[in-house]
Design a protein around this motif. Structure first.
Motif, PDB file in Angstrom:
ATOM      1  N   LEU A  42      -3.183  12.930   4.787  1.00 10.57           N
ATOM      2  CA  LEU A  42      -2.488  11.679   4.495  1.00 10.57           C
ATOM      3  C   LEU A  42      -3.498  10.671   3.962  1.00 10.57           C
ATOM      4  CD1 LEU A  42       0.304  10.312   4.697  1.00 10.57           C
ATOM      5  CD2 LEU A  42      -0.439   9.394   6.906  1.00 10.57           C
ATOM      6  N   TRP A  43      -3.230  10.165   2.745  1.00 11.24           N
ATOM      7  CA  TRP A  43      -4.114   9.221   2.076  1.00 11.24           C
ATOM      8  C   TRP A  43      -3.428   7.863   1.947  1.00 11.24           C
ATOM      9  CZ3 TRP A  43      -9.022   9.629  -0.139  1.00 11.24           C
ATOM     10  CH2 TRP A  43      -9.613  10.879  -0.035  1.00 11.24           C
ATOM     11  N   LEU A  44      -4.212   6.796   2.097  1.00  9.75           N
ATOM     12  CA  LEU A  44      -3.734   5.422   1.943  1.00  9.75           C
ATOM     13  C   LEU A  44      -4.311   4.839   0.658  1.00  9.75           C
ATOM     14  CD1 LEU A  44      -2.359   2.858   3.236  1.00  9.75           C
ATOM     15  CD2 LEU A  44      -4.647   2.294   4.068  1.00  9.75           C
ATOM     16  N   PHE A  45      -3.446   4.239  -0.160  1.00  9.58           N
ATOM     17  CA  PHE A  45      -3.848   3.580  -1.404  1.00  9.58           C
ATOM     18  C   PHE A  45      -3.426   2.115  -1.342  1.00  9.58           C
ATOM     19  CE2 PHE A  45      -3.448   8.022  -2.311  1.00  9.58           C
ATOM     20  CZ  PHE A  45      -4.539   8.300  -3.124  1.00  9.58           C
ATOM     21  N   PRO A  46      -4.346   1.222  -0.979  1.00 11.69           N
ATOM     22  CA  PRO A  46      -4.012  -0.204  -0.898  1.00 11.69           C
ATOM     23  C   PRO A  46      -4.124  -0.892  -2.260  1.00 11.69           C
ATOM     24  CG  PRO A  46      -6.249   0.145  -0.156  1.00 11.69           C
ATOM     25  CD  PRO A  46      -5.685   1.504  -0.518  1.00 11.69           C
TER      26      PRO A  46
ATOM     27  N   ALA B 223       0.871  -1.173   0.000  1.00 10.57           N
ATOM     28  CA  ALA B 223       0.000   0.000   0.000  1.00 10.57           C
ATOM     29  C   ALA B 223       0.906   1.221   0.000  1.00 10.57           C
ATOM     30  CB  ALA B 223      -0.909   0.007   1.225  1.00 10.57           C
ATOM     31  N   VAL B 224       0.417   2.296  -0.573  1.00 12.17           N
ATOM     32  CA  VAL B 224       1.199   3.533  -0.662  1.00 12.17           C
ATOM     33  C   VAL B 224       0.458   4.622   0.093  1.00 12.17           C
ATOM     34  CG1 VAL B 224       2.052   5.314  -2.244  1.00 12.17           C
ATOM     35  CG2 VAL B 224       2.215   2.899  -2.875  1.00 12.17           C
ATOM     36  N   THR B 225       1.202   5.410   0.858  1.00 17.46           N
ATOM     37  CA  THR B 225       0.611   6.591   1.486  1.00 17.46           C
ATOM     38  C   THR B 225       1.153   7.826   0.771  1.00 17.46           C
ATOM     39  OG1 THR B 225       2.295   6.556   3.235  1.00 17.46           O
ATOM     40  CG2 THR B 225       0.170   5.574   3.754  1.00 17.46           C
ATOM     41  N   MET B 226       0.225   8.716   0.435  1.00 15.22           N
ATOM     42  CA  MET B 226       0.558   9.979  -0.224  1.00 15.22           C
ATOM     43  C   MET B 226       0.157  11.118   0.704  1.00 15.22           C
ATOM     44  SD  MET B 226       1.803   9.178  -3.260  1.00 15.22           S
ATOM     45  CE  MET B 226       1.795  10.778  -4.058  1.00 15.22           C
ATOM     46  N   ARG B 227       0.996  12.143   0.765  1.00 14.03           N
ATOM     47  CA  ARG B 227       0.751  13.272   1.662  1.00 14.03           C
ATOM     48  C   ARG B 227       0.539  14.550   0.853  1.00 14.03           C
ATOM     49  NH1 ARG B 227       5.193  12.850   4.297  1.00 14.03           N
ATOM     50  NH2 ARG B 227       6.260  14.586   3.318  1.00 14.03           N
ATOM     51  N   ARG B 228      -0.537  15.245   1.184  1.00 14.42           N
ATOM     52  CA  ARG B 228      -0.795  16.561   0.570  1.00 14.42           C
ATOM     53  C   ARG B 228      -0.368  17.609   1.590  1.00 14.42           C
ATOM     54  NH1 ARG B 228      -6.722  18.791  -0.571  1.00 14.42           N
ATOM     55  NH2 ARG B 228      -6.471  19.195   1.627  1.00 14.42           N
TER      56      ARG B 228
ATOM     57  N   ARG C 155       0.783  20.745  -2.467  1.00 16.06           N
ATOM     58  CA  ARG C 155       1.583  19.850  -3.297  1.00 16.06           C
ATOM     59  C   ARG C 155       1.444  18.445  -2.720  1.00 16.06           C
ATOM     60  NH1 ARG C 155       8.003  20.292  -1.758  1.00 16.06           N
ATOM     61  NH2 ARG C 155       7.702  19.693   0.422  1.00 16.06           N
ATOM     62  N   TRP C 156       1.579  17.460  -3.597  1.00 17.00           N
ATOM     63  CA  TRP C 156       1.527  16.058  -3.200  1.00 17.00           C
ATOM     64  C   TRP C 156       2.938  15.492  -3.186  1.00 17.00           C
ATOM     65  CZ3 TRP C 156      -2.551  13.379  -1.420  1.00 17.00           C
ATOM     66  CH2 TRP C 156      -3.826  13.913  -1.633  1.00 17.00           C
ATOM     67  N   VAL C 157       3.228  14.653  -2.183  1.00 18.45           N
ATOM     68  CA  VAL C 157       4.511  13.957  -2.096  1.00 18.45           C
ATOM     69  C   VAL C 157       4.266  12.518  -1.654  1.00 18.45           C
ATOM     70  CG1 VAL C 157       5.923  16.002  -1.636  1.00 18.45           C
ATOM     71  CG2 VAL C 157       4.940  14.745   0.265  1.00 18.45           C
ATOM     72  N   LEU C 158       5.147  11.649  -2.075  1.00 15.38           N
ATOM     73  CA  LEU C 158       5.106  10.263  -1.635  1.00 15.38           C
ATOM     74  C   LEU C 158       5.502  10.216  -0.164  1.00 15.38           C
ATOM     75  CD1 LEU C 158       4.994   7.179  -2.168  1.00 15.38           C
ATOM     76  CD2 LEU C 158       7.378   7.359  -2.929  1.00 15.38           C
ATOM     77  N   ASP C 159       4.691   9.554   0.652  1.00 19.09           N
ATOM     78  CA  ASP C 159       4.990   9.444   2.078  1.00 19.09           C
ATOM     79  C   ASP C 159       5.693   8.135   2.405  1.00 19.09           C
ATOM     80  OD1 ASP C 159       4.557  10.534   4.880  1.00 19.09           O
ATOM     81  OD2 ASP C 159       3.581   8.563   5.042  1.00 19.09           O
ATOM     82  N   ASP C 160       5.112   6.974   1.966  1.00 24.02           N
ATOM     83  CA  ASP C 160       5.703   5.686   2.308  1.00 24.02           C
ATOM     84  C   ASP C 160       5.108   4.576   1.456  1.00 24.02           C
ATOM     85  OD1 ASP C 160       7.394   3.942   3.645  1.00 24.02           O
ATOM     86  OD2 ASP C 160       6.396   4.125   5.586  1.00 24.02           O
TER      87      ASP C 160
ATOM     88  N   GLY D  92      -8.399  -2.666   3.539  1.00 21.58           N
ATOM     89  CA  GLY D  92      -9.497  -2.688   2.578  1.00 21.58           C
ATOM     90  C   GLY D  92      -8.968  -2.593   1.167  1.00 21.58           C
ATOM     91  N   GLU D  93      -9.836  -2.210   0.240  1.00 25.06           N
ATOM     92  CA  GLU D  93      -9.448  -2.144  -1.164  1.00 25.06           C
ATOM     93  C   GLU D  93      -9.509  -0.742  -1.754  1.00 25.06           C
ATOM     94  OE1 GLU D  93     -11.539  -4.989  -3.509  1.00 25.06           O
ATOM     95  OE2 GLU D  93     -11.211  -6.593  -2.054  1.00 25.06           O
ATOM     96  N   ALA D  94     -10.208   0.158  -1.096  1.00 29.18           N
ATOM     97  CA  ALA D  94     -10.407   1.504  -1.644  1.00 29.18           C
ATOM     98  C   ALA D  94      -9.475   2.513  -0.980  1.00 29.18           C
ATOM     99  CB  ALA D  94     -11.857   1.935  -1.439  1.00 29.18           C
ATOM    100  N   PRO D  95      -9.051   3.536  -1.727  1.00 27.28           N
ATOM    101  CA  PRO D  95      -8.260   4.607  -1.113  1.00 27.28           C
ATOM    102  C   PRO D  95      -9.067   5.291  -0.015  1.00 27.28           C
ATOM    103  CG  PRO D  95      -8.288   4.830  -3.495  1.00 27.28           C
ATOM    104  CD  PRO D  95      -9.277   3.770  -3.143  1.00 27.28           C
ATOM    105  N   ARG D  96      -8.357   5.750   1.010  1.00 28.86           N
ATOM    106  CA  ARG D  96      -9.079   6.450   2.079  1.00 28.86           C
ATOM    107  C   ARG D  96      -8.178   7.483   2.741  1.00 28.86           C
ATOM    108  NH1 ARG D  96      -9.155   2.518   7.273  1.00 28.86           N
ATOM    109  NH2 ARG D  96      -7.218   1.472   6.789  1.00 28.86           N
ATOM    110  N   LEU D  97      -8.837   8.495   3.269  1.00 26.45           N
ATOM    111  CA  LEU D  97      -8.168   9.556   4.002  1.00 26.45           C
ATOM    112  C   LEU D  97      -7.862   9.051   5.404  1.00 26.45           C
ATOM    113  CD1 LEU D  97      -7.261  12.547   4.146  1.00 26.45           C
ATOM    114  CD2 LEU D  97      -9.591  13.083   4.874  1.00 26.45           C
ATOM    115  N   LEU D  98      -6.594   9.071   5.809  1.00 25.13           N
ATOM    116  CA  LEU D  98      -6.214   8.608   7.146  1.00 25.13           C
ATOM    117  C   LEU D  98      -6.308   9.729   8.174  1.00 25.13           C
ATOM    118  CD1 LEU D  98      -3.093   6.384   6.334  1.00 25.13           C
ATOM    119  CD2 LEU D  98      -5.457   5.652   6.764  1.00 25.13           C
ATOM    120  N   ARG D  99      -5.810  10.890   7.797  1.00 27.91           N
ATOM    121  CA  ARG D  99      -5.900  12.042   8.705  1.00 27.91           C
ATOM    122  C   ARG D  99      -5.733  13.320   7.901  1.00 27.91           C
ATOM    123  NH1 ARG D  99      -0.743   9.926  10.324  1.00 27.91           N
ATOM    124  NH2 ARG D  99       0.896  11.319   9.627  1.00 27.91           N
TER     125      ARG D  99
END
Length: 184
Positions: A54-58, A10-15, A26-31, A40-47
Motif C-alpha cells: 500500500l502506497w501513499l501519494f500526497p 492524498a491517494v493510496t494505491m494498492r499493488r 496489478r495496481w488498483v486505486l485504494d482510496d 509529507g510531500e513524497a510518496p511512501r510505502l505504508l505497508r
C-alpha cells in the motif's frame, strides 16, 4: 480575481499479487483521503507483505471550476458519487517493479470522460458525504441546467404523403378536376 475552490487530497494505491505467470502484480486505486501535514510531500510505502503493498501519494489538488457545473452535477446525480483518479505506471518506481502514480483527481464526469477518451487509466472510489455536501453547495451556486428548446420543424426536408411517397405543394390555382384542359 476570484480564487477557485480547492481540496487537497492524498491517494493510496494498492499493488496486489496475482496468480498469473504473465503478470504477477496489478495496481488498483485504494482510496482518496483528505491531505494531512503528517503525510509529507513524497510518496511512501505504508505497508507491504507477500501479497500486497500500500502506497501513499500526497500533494494532489482537486480544483472546482464554475464552467464544469454539469460534470459535477452528473457525478452528484449518479447512484454512487465518487472521486475519479487518473494514474499511470512509472517505470522509474521501486526497483524492478513499476510504481502506479496518481496524476490527477477530479469530481467531474467530464474530466473522467476526457481522460478515458485519451486512453488513460481512470479508476473511481466513493466520495465521502462531507465532500459531496461541499460539491452540492458549489453546484447549487454555479450550475443551472440549460432550458429545453422547442424543436423547430425540418423545413429543408422533402415533403411526403401519408404513405411515404413524394409530395409537392403548388401555389398555382387549378380549376376543374385534375388533368384535362382548363376552361376559363
Amino acid at each position: 480575481m476570484s480564487q477557485r475552490p480547492t481540496l487537497e487530497v492524498a491517494v493510496t494505491m494498492r499493488r496486489e499479487r496475482l496468480d498469473n505467470r504473465w503478470q504477477p502484480w496489478r495496481w488498483v486505486l485504494d482510496d482518496v483521503v483528505p491531505a494531512q501535514a503528517a503525510f509529507g510531500e513524497a510518496p511512501r510505502l505504508l505497508r507491504e507483505d507477500a501479497d500486497q503493498a500500500l502506497w501513499l501519494f500526497p500533494g494532489l489538488v482537486v480544483e472546482l471550476f464554475k464552467d464544469d457545473g454539469e460534470g459535477y452535477h452528473l457525478n452528484l446525480s449518479a447512484p454512487a458519487p465518487c472521486w475519479f483518479v487518473l494514474w499511470r505506471l512509472d517505470e522509474d518506481g521501486t526497483g524492478s517493479e513499476p510504481l502506479a502514480r496518481p496524476v490527477a483527481v477530479s469530481l467531474s464526469y467530464h474530466d473522467a470522460g476526457r481522460w478515458l477518451d485519451a486512453q488513460e487509466t481512470v479508476e473511481q472510489v466513493p466520495a465521502p458525504p462531507e465532500v459531496l455536501a461541499l460539491l452540492q453547495a458549489f453546484v447549487d451556486a454555479h450550475y443551472a441546467p440549460e432550458p429545453k428548446r422547442r424543436r423547430r420543424p425540418d423545413s429543408f426536408q422533402s415533403l411526403t404523403d401519408r404513405f411515404g411517397n413524394p409530395a409537392s405543394v403548388s401555389t398555382d390555382k387549378q380549376r376543374g378536376g385534375r388533368g384535362g384542359p382548363q376552361h376559363g
